[in-house]
Design a protein around this motif. Sequence first.
Motif, PDB file in Angstrom:
ATOM      1  N   VAL A 145      62.596 -11.204 -32.869  1.00 50.86           N
ATOM      2  CA  VAL A 145      61.990 -12.538 -32.849  1.00 50.86           C
ATOM      3  C   VAL A 145      60.704 -12.479 -32.039  1.00 50.86           C
ATOM      4  O   VAL A 145      60.690 -11.937 -30.931  1.00 50.86           O
ATOM      5  CB  VAL A 145      62.951 -13.573 -32.211  1.00 50.86           C
ATOM      6  N   ARG A 146      59.630 -12.960 -32.594  1.00 48.28           N
ATOM      7  CA  ARG A 146      58.346 -13.002 -31.877  1.00 48.28           C
ATOM      8  C   ARG A 146      57.755 -14.390 -31.971  1.00 48.28           C
ATOM      9  O   ARG A 146      57.866 -15.047 -32.987  1.00 48.28           O
ATOM     10  CB  ARG A 146      57.292 -12.123 -32.555  1.00 48.28           C
ATOM     11  N   THR A 147      57.088 -14.793 -30.905  1.00 46.53           N
ATOM     12  CA  THR A 147      56.283 -15.997 -31.002  1.00 46.53           C
ATOM     13  C   THR A 147      54.924 -15.531 -31.499  1.00 46.53           C
ATOM     14  O   THR A 147      54.355 -14.577 -30.966  1.00 46.53           O
ATOM     15  CB  THR A 147      56.123 -16.678 -29.630  1.00 46.53           C
ATOM     16  N   VAL A 148      54.429 -16.137 -32.549  1.00 49.33           N
ATOM     17  CA  VAL A 148      53.141 -15.692 -33.078  1.00 49.33           C
ATOM     18  C   VAL A 148      52.031 -16.709 -32.781  1.00 49.33           C
ATOM     19  O   VAL A 148      51.356 -16.592 -31.761  1.00 49.33           O
ATOM     20  CB  VAL A 148      53.215 -15.311 -34.576  1.00 49.33           C
ATOM     21  N   ASP A 149      51.905 -17.689 -33.633  1.00 42.46           N
ATOM     22  CA  ASP A 149      50.776 -18.610 -33.446  1.00 42.46           C
ATOM     23  C   ASP A 149      51.228 -19.947 -32.911  1.00 42.46           C
ATOM     24  O   ASP A 149      52.404 -20.219 -32.753  1.00 42.46           O
ATOM     25  CB  ASP A 149      50.086 -18.861 -34.804  1.00 42.46           C
ATOM     26  N   ARG A 150      50.246 -20.759 -32.669  1.00 37.97           N
ATOM     27  CA  ARG A 150      50.470 -22.191 -32.450  1.00 37.97           C
ATOM     28  C   ARG A 150      49.781 -22.869 -33.603  1.00 37.97           C
ATOM     29  O   ARG A 150      48.598 -22.615 -33.836  1.00 37.97           O
ATOM     30  CB  ARG A 150      49.812 -22.617 -31.142  1.00 37.97           C
ATOM     31  N   GLU A 151      50.512 -23.685 -34.313  1.00 41.63           N
ATOM     32  CA  GLU A 151      49.906 -24.366 -35.459  1.00 41.63           C
ATOM     33  C   GLU A 151      50.301 -25.829 -35.434  1.00 41.63           C
ATOM     34  O   GLU A 151      51.373 -26.172 -34.961  1.00 41.63           O
ATOM     35  CB  GLU A 151      50.403 -23.747 -36.784  1.00 41.63           C
ATOM     36  N   ARG A 152      49.428 -26.631 -35.990  1.00 39.78           N
ATOM     37  CA  ARG A 152      49.757 -28.039 -36.102  1.00 39.78           C
ATOM     38  C   ARG A 152      50.427 -28.271 -37.449  1.00 39.78           C
ATOM     39  O   ARG A 152      49.880 -27.901 -38.484  1.00 39.78           O
ATOM     40  CB  ARG A 152      48.493 -28.884 -36.000  1.00 39.78           C
ATOM     41  N   VAL A 153      51.628 -28.817 -37.400  1.00 35.74           N
ATOM     42  CA  VAL A 153      52.340 -29.121 -38.650  1.00 35.74           C
ATOM     43  C   VAL A 153      52.651 -30.602 -38.660  1.00 35.74           C
ATOM     44  O   VAL A 153      53.311 -31.112 -37.765  1.00 35.74           O
ATOM     45  CB  VAL A 153      53.654 -28.308 -38.767  1.00 35.74           C
ATOM     46  N   GLY A 154      52.138 -31.273 -39.660  1.00 30.52           N
ATOM     47  CA  GLY A 154      52.389 -32.711 -39.788  1.00 30.52           C
ATOM     48  C   GLY A 154      52.016 -33.478 -38.542  1.00 30.52           C
ATOM     49  O   GLY A 154      52.655 -34.464 -38.204  1.00 30.52           O
ATOM     50  N   GLY A 155      50.988 -33.006 -37.854  1.00 30.88           N
ATOM     51  CA  GLY A 155      50.527 -33.714 -36.670  1.00 30.88           C
ATOM     52  C   GLY A 155      51.211 -33.268 -35.390  1.00 30.88           C
ATOM     53  O   GLY A 155      50.834 -33.688 -34.310  1.00 30.88           O
ATOM     54  N   PHE A 156      52.204 -32.395 -35.529  1.00 29.94           N
ATOM     55  CA  PHE A 156      52.909 -31.919 -34.344  1.00 29.94           C
ATOM     56  C   PHE A 156      52.361 -30.554 -33.924  1.00 29.94           C
ATOM     57  O   PHE A 156      52.070 -29.710 -34.779  1.00 29.94           O
ATOM     58  CB  PHE A 156      54.410 -31.780 -34.619  1.00 29.94           C
ATOM     59  N   ASP A 157      52.271 -30.375 -32.622  1.00 33.05           N
ATOM     60  CA  ASP A 157      51.820 -29.100 -32.073  1.00 33.05           C
ATOM     61  C   ASP A 157      53.020 -28.141 -32.113  1.00 33.05           C
ATOM     62  O   ASP A 157      53.989 -28.332 -31.390  1.00 33.05           O
ATOM     63  CB  ASP A 157      51.339 -29.329 -30.631  1.00 33.05           C
TER      64      ASP A 157
END
Lengths: 333, 200
Positions: A145-157
């Motif tokens: 398991v890796r944390t990769v990006d930070r993305e905004r999905v449907g307005g949520f961080d």
Amino acid sequence: MQFVRLLGWRWITSAIVLLAFVSAAQSQARSATAGGDAADARSPEQWLQIVQQAARRLDYSGTMVYQQGSEVRMSKIVHVFDGQVSHERLQPMDGRPREFIRRADEVKCLIPEARRVVIERKTRAESFPGLAAATTAELLQHYTVRTVDRERVGGFDCQVLEIKPRQGDRYGYRLWVDRASGLLLRSQTLNERGEVLEQMAFADVRVGGVDREQLKPSWPTEGWKVDEVAHRPVDLREQGWRLSPPSGFKPLYAVRRPMAAGQALQAVYSDGLASLSVFIEPAAESSASEALPQRGPINAYARRLGDSVVTVVGEIPAETAQAVANGAERIGR
Amino acid sequence: MNSDPVNPSRNVVSTESAGGDEFAQGLSCLLDGELDGAECRALVERLGHDEHACRQWVLLNCVGDAMRSADVASFHSHGFVARVSEALQREPTVLAPAALPRRPSVRRWLLPGAGAAVAAAVLIGVGLPSRQSLSPETTVARAPAAPTPTAVVAPAAVIDRSPRLERYLAAHRELAEPTLMPHSTPYVRTSGAMLLQEGR
């Protein structure tokens, strides 16, 4: 839902963004206070635990979009945790009208045109407190398991988590987790080539402030016929069977249950992410060993074994389904 | 009913003047993948220009589907039969199932009564309350002499579905436990599908 199929996923995605835009401001306000630095310090394992907890303990409501191939379905979902158990109401928005109302381990399936309620109740041989944090460690024996990006999905961080199987006997996942609440907002199941086999996402979601009234059925069910699916826990060994699921798949249930063609044994296993069922039924004259048609991540394989048919169904690759079916053994009673 | 359902006569296919019953037998063999190339060709040729034969062919398929699954049967309606008949006439070449794998022969017990009996069985089959539990004999016994139209089930979205897989999925979702998503998410996956218990 024909229009959804016609308009396609691209359109849906735009709709998701639009729909959730309203809650964006709210979400950002929350992440400024609750998310932020604390979320940055989380390990991948901690993220998984937070996701598990959030799915169980948070109150939320929204619209869930399911996509598999060219098929798109939407369902409204309401979830409430009362401090003891969780309650859920799921309303598919396409197909024949149905409603699924869950309280802890009991699901009431409402079939309005037949005025029937079918109760499905999970009966464990012994009660254990669900798949708790313990399995996160076990899960990591079979996945990275890796944390990769930070993305905004449907307005949520969102924090993006990439889960890859250590071996090719199971699928991988890509998860988008709301950094503030820990709620899983989008989940993709991926094959070994990284192709998306199935996707679930919240089109719009509201965390907290769920009215309990929303858990009630849409139809008055007084006078409806009530049926219960009778699952009787069994010991597979006593029944003369030994099954060998892939390593990491732990037994959840082993029951005798009604199936369309009569009684069957069903054993359910999960590795914390994927699950599979093994069905053992008396063979019909025409029963043969064969793979059933694949549906997204779902594969199934039926194997004729003497006077029985062993059918493996689950969110697992075709080879795994076949291997589990072939690994089933009749043992002396 | 056929006096020898296991070994229906094969040579009817090439006989242009063959009676309806014999022709129906030929169709049954075709569906069961028991005809050789020449027999297949002869039948397909006849289906290409014989409207009645086409309708019979479609009905036989409906019956088979109805026997196997009420869900599949619900795709069929009177309009469906007519439309498929039309389509078949436009494209007779789609009817070349020589390479089809052998299927359980649910049709032969119906033959060669054909005609009304078949239609009656289709109507019964569409509303078939339970699937495998009902034996063919029971269905025949319940077939009304003069079939009355039944309510046409609104056709579900036609996608590649195996009723058999749907049944297993319905059972699987009852006990599968998603750990990361809400517990009901397996129902999202199968929501368009029947409930396992439906029709019991």
